[in-house]
Design a protein around this motif. Structure first.
Motif, PDB file in Angstrom:
ATOM      1  N   PRO A   1       0.835  -1.200   0.000  1.00  0.00           N
ATOM      2  CA  PRO A   1       0.000   0.000   0.000  1.00  0.00           C
ATOM      3  C   PRO A   1       0.870   1.250   0.000  1.00  0.00           C
ATOM      4  O   PRO A   1       2.013   1.235   0.456  1.00  0.00           O
ATOM      5  CB  PRO A   1      -0.806  -0.124   1.292  1.00  0.00           C
ATOM      6  N   ARG A   2       0.326   2.331  -0.533  1.00  0.00           N
ATOM      7  CA  ARG A   2       1.030   3.615  -0.530  1.00  0.00           C
ATOM      8  C   ARG A   2       0.026   4.722  -0.252  1.00  0.00           C
ATOM      9  O   ARG A   2      -1.188   4.546  -0.390  1.00  0.00           O
ATOM     10  CB  ARG A   2       1.727   3.857  -1.865  1.00  0.00           C
ATOM     11  N   LYS A   3       0.551   5.854   0.167  1.00  0.00           N
ATOM     12  CA  LYS A   3      -0.311   7.003   0.395  1.00  0.00           C
ATOM     13  C   LYS A   3      -0.993   7.406  -0.912  1.00  0.00           C
ATOM     14  O   LYS A   3      -0.359   7.455  -1.967  1.00  0.00           O
ATOM     15  CB  LYS A   3       0.498   8.178   0.937  1.00  0.00           C
ATOM     16  N   ALA A   4      -2.271   7.701  -0.832  1.00  0.00           N
ATOM     17  CA  ALA A   4      -3.024   8.080  -2.023  1.00  0.00           C
ATOM     18  C   ALA A   4      -2.544   9.430  -2.549  1.00  0.00           C
ATOM     19  O   ALA A   4      -2.261  10.349  -1.779  1.00  0.00           O
ATOM     20  CB  ALA A   4      -4.513   8.146  -1.705  1.00  0.00           C
ATOM     21  N   VAL A   5      -2.470   9.537  -3.868  1.00  0.00           N
ATOM     22  CA  VAL A   5      -2.129  10.794  -4.531  1.00  0.00           C
ATOM     23  C   VAL A   5      -3.410  11.370  -5.137  1.00  0.00           C
ATOM     24  O   VAL A   5      -4.076  10.708  -5.937  1.00  0.00           O
ATOM     25  CB  VAL A   5      -1.085  10.584  -5.641  1.00  0.00           C
ATOM     26  N   ILE A   6      -3.764  12.570  -4.730  1.00  0.00           N
ATOM     27  CA  ILE A   6      -4.899  13.281  -5.315  1.00  0.00           C
ATOM     28  C   ILE A   6      -4.340  14.514  -5.999  1.00  0.00           C
ATOM     29  O   ILE A   6      -3.664  15.339  -5.378  1.00  0.00           O
ATOM     30  CB  ILE A   6      -5.950  13.627  -4.263  1.00  0.00           C
ATOM     31  N   ASP A   7      -4.606  14.625  -7.292  1.00  0.00           N
ATOM     32  CA  ASP A   7      -3.882  15.553  -8.153  1.00  0.00           C
ATOM     33  C   ASP A   7      -4.824  16.606  -8.734  1.00  0.00           C
ATOM     34  O   ASP A   7      -5.721  16.293  -9.518  1.00  0.00           O
ATOM     35  CB  ASP A   7      -3.202  14.755  -9.278  1.00  0.00           C
ATOM     36  N   PHE A   8      -4.604  17.852  -8.334  1.00  0.00           N
ATOM     37  CA  PHE A   8      -5.355  18.984  -8.886  1.00  0.00           C
ATOM     38  C   PHE A   8      -4.673  19.583 -10.111  1.00  0.00           C
ATOM     39  O   PHE A   8      -5.142  20.607 -10.634  1.00  0.00           O
ATOM     40  CB  PHE A   8      -5.535  20.067  -7.827  1.00  0.00           C
ATOM     41  N   SER A   9      -3.582  19.001 -10.571  1.00  0.00           N
ATOM     42  CA  SER A   9      -2.868  19.539 -11.733  1.00  0.00           C
ATOM     43  C   SER A   9      -3.763  19.495 -12.966  1.00  0.00           C
ATOM     44  O   SER A   9      -4.507  18.534 -13.174  1.00  0.00           O
ATOM     45  CB  SER A   9      -1.599  18.724 -11.997  1.00  0.00           C
ATOM     46  N   GLY A  10      -3.673  20.532 -13.799  1.00  0.00           N
ATOM     47  CA  GLY A  10      -4.494  20.566 -15.007  1.00  0.00           C
ATOM     48  C   GLY A  10      -4.506  21.941 -15.619  1.00  0.00           C
ATOM     49  O   GLY A  10      -3.552  22.725 -15.484  1.00  0.00           O
ATOM     50  N   ILE A  11      -5.603  22.268 -16.287  1.00  0.00           N
ATOM     51  CA  ILE A  11      -5.741  23.551 -16.963  1.00  0.00           C
ATOM     52  C   ILE A  11      -7.107  24.164 -16.654  1.00  0.00           C
ATOM     53  O   ILE A  11      -8.059  23.448 -16.323  1.00  0.00           O
ATOM     54  CB  ILE A  11      -5.579  23.422 -18.496  1.00  0.00           C
ATOM     55  N   SER A  12      -7.169  25.480 -16.766  1.00  0.00           N
ATOM     56  CA  SER A  12      -8.430  26.209 -16.634  1.00  0.00           C
ATOM     57  C   SER A  12      -8.536  27.208 -17.778  1.00  0.00           C
ATOM     58  O   SER A  12      -7.560  27.897 -18.089  1.00  0.00           O
ATOM     59  CB  SER A  12      -8.494  26.971 -15.304  1.00  0.00           C
ATOM     60  N   LEU A  13      -9.700  27.280 -18.394  1.00  0.00           N
ATOM     61  CA  LEU A  13      -9.994  28.296 -19.394  1.00  0.00           C
ATOM     62  C   LEU A  13     -10.883  29.329 -18.727  1.00  0.00           C
ATOM     63  O   LEU A  13     -12.028  29.036 -18.363  1.00  0.00           O
ATOM     64  CB  LEU A  13     -10.681  27.679 -20.611  1.00  0.00           C
ATOM     65  N   GLN A  14     -10.346  30.545 -18.561  1.00  0.00           N
ATOM     66  CA  GLN A  14     -10.982  31.556 -17.727  1.00  0.00           C
ATOM     67  C   GLN A  14     -11.546  32.698 -18.567  1.00  0.00           C
ATOM     68  O   GLN A  14     -10.906  33.162 -19.510  1.00  0.00           O
ATOM     69  CB  GLN A  14      -9.962  32.124 -16.737  1.00  0.00           C
ATOM     70  N   LEU A  15     -12.726  33.152 -18.189  1.00  0.00           N
ATOM     71  CA  LEU A  15     -13.344  34.311 -18.809  1.00  0.00           C
ATOM     72  C   LEU A  15     -13.800  35.241 -17.696  1.00  0.00           C
ATOM     73  O   LEU A  15     -14.452  34.801 -16.742  1.00  0.00           O
ATOM     74  CB  LEU A  15     -14.545  33.886 -19.670  1.00  0.00           C
ATOM     75  N   GLY A  16     -13.442  36.525 -17.819  1.00  0.00           N
ATOM     76  CA  GLY A  16     -13.829  37.444 -16.767  1.00  0.00           C
ATOM     77  C   GLY A  16     -13.656  38.891 -17.163  1.00  0.00           C
ATOM     78  O   GLY A  16     -13.517  39.209 -18.358  1.00  0.00           O
ATOM     79  N   ILE A  17     -13.672  39.739 -16.175  1.00  0.00           N
ATOM     80  CA  ILE A  17     -13.491  41.162 -16.407  1.00  0.00           C
ATOM     81  C   ILE A  17     -12.387  41.698 -15.485  1.00  0.00           C
ATOM     82  O   ILE A  17     -12.134  41.132 -14.423  1.00  0.00           O
ATOM     83  CB  ILE A  17     -14.790  41.959 -16.162  1.00  0.00           C
ATOM     84  N   ARG A  18     -11.738  42.744 -15.929  1.00  0.00           N
ATOM     85  CA  ARG A  18     -10.773  43.460 -15.090  1.00  0.00           C
ATOM     86  C   ARG A  18     -11.225  44.901 -14.987  1.00  0.00           C
ATOM     87  O   ARG A  18     -11.499  45.565 -15.992  1.00  0.00           O
ATOM     88  CB  ARG A  18      -9.356  43.394 -15.669  1.00  0.00           C
ATOM     89  N   ILE A  19     -11.311  45.379 -13.758  1.00  0.00           N
ATOM     90  CA  ILE A  19     -11.768  46.753 -13.500  1.00  0.00           C
ATOM     91  C   ILE A  19     -10.597  47.570 -12.964  1.00  0.00           C
ATOM     92  O   ILE A  19      -9.982  47.193 -11.950  1.00  0.00           O
ATOM     93  CB  ILE A  19     -12.924  46.761 -12.486  1.00  0.00           C
ATOM     94  N   ARG A  20     -10.267  48.630 -13.641  1.00  0.00           N
ATOM     95  CA  ARG A  20      -9.203  49.512 -13.170  1.00  0.00           C
ATOM     96  C   ARG A  20      -9.775  50.440 -12.092  1.00  0.00           C
ATOM     97  O   ARG A  20     -10.769  51.138 -12.328  1.00  0.00           O
ATOM     98  CB  ARG A  20      -8.660  50.345 -14.333  1.00  0.00           C
ATOM     99  N   LEU A  21      -9.167  50.399 -10.920  1.00  0.00           N
ATOM    100  CA  LEU A  21      -9.687  51.152  -9.780  1.00  0.00           C
ATOM    101  C   LEU A  21      -9.013  52.529  -9.674  1.00  0.00           C
ATOM    102  O   LEU A  21      -7.950  52.752 -10.222  1.00  0.00           O
ATOM    103  CB  LEU A  21      -9.456  50.368  -8.490  1.00  0.00           C
TER     104      LEU A  21
END
Length: 289
Positions: A269-289
């Protein structure tokens, strides 16, 4: 050649707020082979490998989810900035299978799995902004991310029913765990800003991340029902392992919490590996303050 803003083009302020949502794809680590092992274990262990002649459904990999959040960006120069931000990330995918004998029979069965991964990423990064025209900027970013409250939860079920008699056999394993230590990851991305208004931009980004964690702690609850012997329950608390489960006949290799892993059956047995590695395609807005 990069665009050089004229005096008539509004200059960016020092501080910006970016808000975004994202489609996310992650690796998942040992979660996916564990789900597959459970479902295909459920097909044959009732009597022998030929007990269920036909089945529908199957294992669906846990890869796709969603993410949303925001960042505050401080411009050190017109092209270089630093940021701090956070968000919420969740990935889940339920799988199910249904079994029958393929001939008139009193036996029917089914199995399911419902793994869920979530975290609150808190990130710090550097930003590079290169103007391409009066309205379009090229963006690059990179940094580190702390995965606060990173959690794994799964519910594994399988059962056999005798028609006109009801439930004959049932197994349920519920596991919940949280990443321990300092779950740090890296991220980097490329994208574009499009100026909609002097202080408002539409942002499109592709972000890659490396976030592979091995030390998880939590509990597993086991429930077994047999129409002759009734219900048996017990629980384990400890480290999350990826191992053959000794409490099941002809055991599959699953992710479960164990106070001490079994060393008597199957591969080590070994310690379980849970992997969040990957990609995200992001859409949003940027507001200049």
């Amino acid at each position: 050649m990069l665009y050089r803003p004229s005096r008539k083009c509004p200059a960016d302020g020092k501080l910006s707020l970016r808000l975004q949502g994202a489609w996310t794809y992650i690796s998942g680590g040992d979660v996916n082979p564990g789900t597959q092992d459970w479902l295909y274990y459920s097909i044959g262990h009732g009597a022998n490998d030929e007990f269920w002649a036909f089945w529908r459904g199957g294992s669906r990999a846990v890869h796709i989810g969603y993410e949303f959040g925001g960042d505050v960006i401080f411009a050190l120069t017109p092209r270089i900035g630093i940021s701090i931000g956070g968000g919420y990330l969740r990935v889940s995918r339920a799988s199910s299978m249904y079994f029958d004998r393929g001939v008139p029979s009193i036996w029917v069965g089914g199995a399911g799995a419902n793994p869920r991964l979530s975290a609150v990423p808190i990130r710090v990064g550097m930003h590079l902004t290169l103007p391409l025209s009066r309205k379009v900027n090229f963006l690059a970013e990179g940094g580190v991310c702390y995965y606060f409250n990173a959690r794994y939860r799964d519910e594994l079920e399988e059962g056999t029913t005798i028609i006109e008699m009801g439930l004959a056999y049932y197994t349920r394993i519920t596991t919940s765990a949280e990443a321990k230590g300092i779950p740090l990851g890296l991220h980097g991305g490329l994208g574009f800003d499009y100026r909609l208004l002097p202080n408002l931009f539409l942002s499109l980004n592709a972000l890659g991340r490396y976030a592979r964690f091995r030390t998880w702690e939590g509990f597993s609850e086991f429930e077994f029902f047999d129409y002759v012997e009734g219900t048996t329950t017990f629980s384990e608390q400890g480290i999350l392992y990826y191992e053959l489960v000794p409490d099941l006949p002809d055991p599959p290799r699953l992710i479960t919490a164990q106070s001490s892993p079994s060393m008597t059956i199957g591969p080590e047995p070994r310690k379980a590996v849970i992997d969040f590695s990957g990609i995200s395609l992001q859409l949003g807005i940027r507001i200049r303050l």
